[in-house]
Design a protein around this motif. Structure first.
Motif, PDB file in Angstrom:
ATOM      1  N   SER A 127      46.459  41.662  45.034  1.00 13.85           N
ATOM      2  CA  SER A 127      46.553  43.088  45.389  1.00 13.85           C
ATOM      3  C   SER A 127      47.399  43.849  44.377  1.00 13.85           C
ATOM      4  O   SER A 127      47.061  44.966  43.980  1.00 13.85           O
ATOM      5  CB  SER A 127      47.160  43.251  46.788  1.00 13.85           C
ATOM      6  N   LEU A 130      45.389  44.342  41.159  1.00 11.38           N
ATOM      7  CA  LEU A 130      44.348  45.363  41.324  1.00 11.38           C
ATOM      8  C   LEU A 130      44.946  46.764  41.314  1.00 11.38           C
ATOM      9  O   LEU A 130      44.359  47.690  40.745  1.00 11.38           O
ATOM     10  CB  LEU A 130      43.552  45.110  42.608  1.00 11.38           C
ATOM     11  N   ASP A 131      46.122  46.934  41.916  1.00  9.93           N
ATOM     12  CA  ASP A 131      46.793  48.233  41.883  1.00  9.93           C
ATOM     13  C   ASP A 131      47.156  48.609  40.448  1.00  9.93           C
ATOM     14  O   ASP A 131      46.972  49.757  40.042  1.00  9.93           O
ATOM     15  CB  ASP A 131      48.054  48.202  42.756  1.00  9.93           C
ATOM     16  N   HIS A 133      45.673  47.642  37.667  1.00 13.21           N
ATOM     17  CA  HIS A 133      44.429  48.012  36.979  1.00 13.21           C
ATOM     18  C   HIS A 133      43.984  49.416  37.376  1.00 13.21           C
ATOM     19  O   HIS A 133      43.565  50.204  36.526  1.00 13.21           O
ATOM     20  CB  HIS A 133      43.315  47.019  37.314  1.00 13.21           C
ATOM     21  N   GLN A 134      44.070  49.724  38.661  1.00 14.79           N
ATOM     22  CA  GLN A 134      43.624  51.038  39.126  1.00 14.79           C
ATOM     23  C   GLN A 134      44.444  52.150  38.477  1.00 14.79           C
ATOM     24  O   GLN A 134      43.896  53.177  38.063  1.00 14.79           O
ATOM     25  CB  GLN A 134      43.718  51.122  40.646  1.00 14.79           C
ATOM     26  N   VAL A 171      39.041  43.709  36.817  1.00  5.95           N
ATOM     27  CA  VAL A 171      39.045  44.118  38.228  1.00  5.95           C
ATOM     28  C   VAL A 171      37.959  43.364  38.977  1.00  5.95           C
ATOM     29  O   VAL A 171      38.184  42.850  40.087  1.00  5.95           O
ATOM     30  CB  VAL A 171      38.860  45.645  38.374  1.00  5.95           C
ATOM     31  N   TRP A 172      36.795  43.277  38.401  1.00  5.21           N
ATOM     32  CA  TRP A 172      35.677  42.573  39.040  1.00  5.21           C
ATOM     33  C   TRP A 172      36.066  41.119  39.324  1.00  5.21           C
ATOM     34  O   TRP A 172      35.910  40.634  40.448  1.00  5.21           O
ATOM     35  CB  TRP A 172      34.437  42.653  38.157  1.00  5.21           C
ATOM     36  N   ALA A 175      39.032  41.018  41.927  1.00  2.11           N
ATOM     37  CA  ALA A 175      38.629  41.511  43.248  1.00  2.11           C
ATOM     38  C   ALA A 175      37.745  40.523  43.989  1.00  2.11           C
ATOM     39  O   ALA A 175      37.721  40.525  45.228  1.00  2.11           O
ATOM     40  CB  ALA A 175      37.911  42.857  43.107  1.00  2.11           C
TER      41      ALA A 175
END
Length: 187
Positions: A127, A130-131, A133-134, A171-172, A175
């Motif tokens: 998590s 991913l944050d 990367h976002q 991300v892919w 995730a």
């Protein structure tokens, strides 16, 4: 001849101050355009260095039934982020800027929240990555548009062709480890 050790900065000022741009290379961009691009790229550099280091931390500290897969994935992504760090820093230099480089400066500039020193469970690590990367991708889309509008094709190309594509791919892969019924669950 003996080497001159322990040399200090004798001049009253450094060769070039952080936040400035020089016109060393005739690349056809105005000083304001280069300065704006350097500012954006230094933000991306600080965030990319932070994300790169998060991957290495999580690579070292991952535990659980998906240890092997995540251990290898995190190390692969660390290496890919290291390539991006170098590409961003070199673009900053091409534009006549000074790239942020030291850990304390990176920590001060990064928009990614500081990671605890503790070992965390794999779902928390995923998590957190991913944050990160976002945050980077959101800035990439904004900065690519700004570079395009300013006519800075080199910066736009770097952001779109390398940063966006690499971060979206990562991300892919990361995730895909977010599942409805994980093998382990953070307490």
């Amino acid at each position: 001849m003996q080497p001159r050790l322990n040399q200090q900065q004798n001049a009253p000022s450094p060769t070039q101050r952080y936040g400035t741009v020089s016109q060393r290379l005739p690349i056809g961009l105005s000083e304001p355009t280069r300065r704006d691009s350097v500012t954006m790229l230094n933000q991306l550099l600080a965030d990319t260095i932070t994300l790169r280091d998060m991957y290495k931390k999580h690579h070292w500290q991952v535990v659980g039934p998906t240890f092997y897969q995540l251990h290898l994935l995190f190390d692969k992504h660390y290496e890919e982020q290291a390539v991006l760090v170098d590409a961003i820093a070199e673009r900053i230099q091409i534009l006549g800027g000074v790239a942020v480089a030291m850990a304390h400066d990176v920590a001060e500039l990064s928009s990614i929240p500081r990671v605890p020193r503790d070992r965390e469970e794999a779902p928390v690590q995923v998590s957190r990555l991913l944050d990160g990367h976002q945050r980077i991708l959101k800035n990439c889309h904004d900065y690519a548009d700004k570079a395009d509008e300013a006519g800075d094709d080199g910066t736009n190309d770097l952001i779109v062709s390398q940063l966006v594509r690499t971060n979206e791919m990562q991300v892919w892969f990361v995730a895909e480890h977010v599942v409805d019924s994980p093998l382990t669950q953070a307490e």
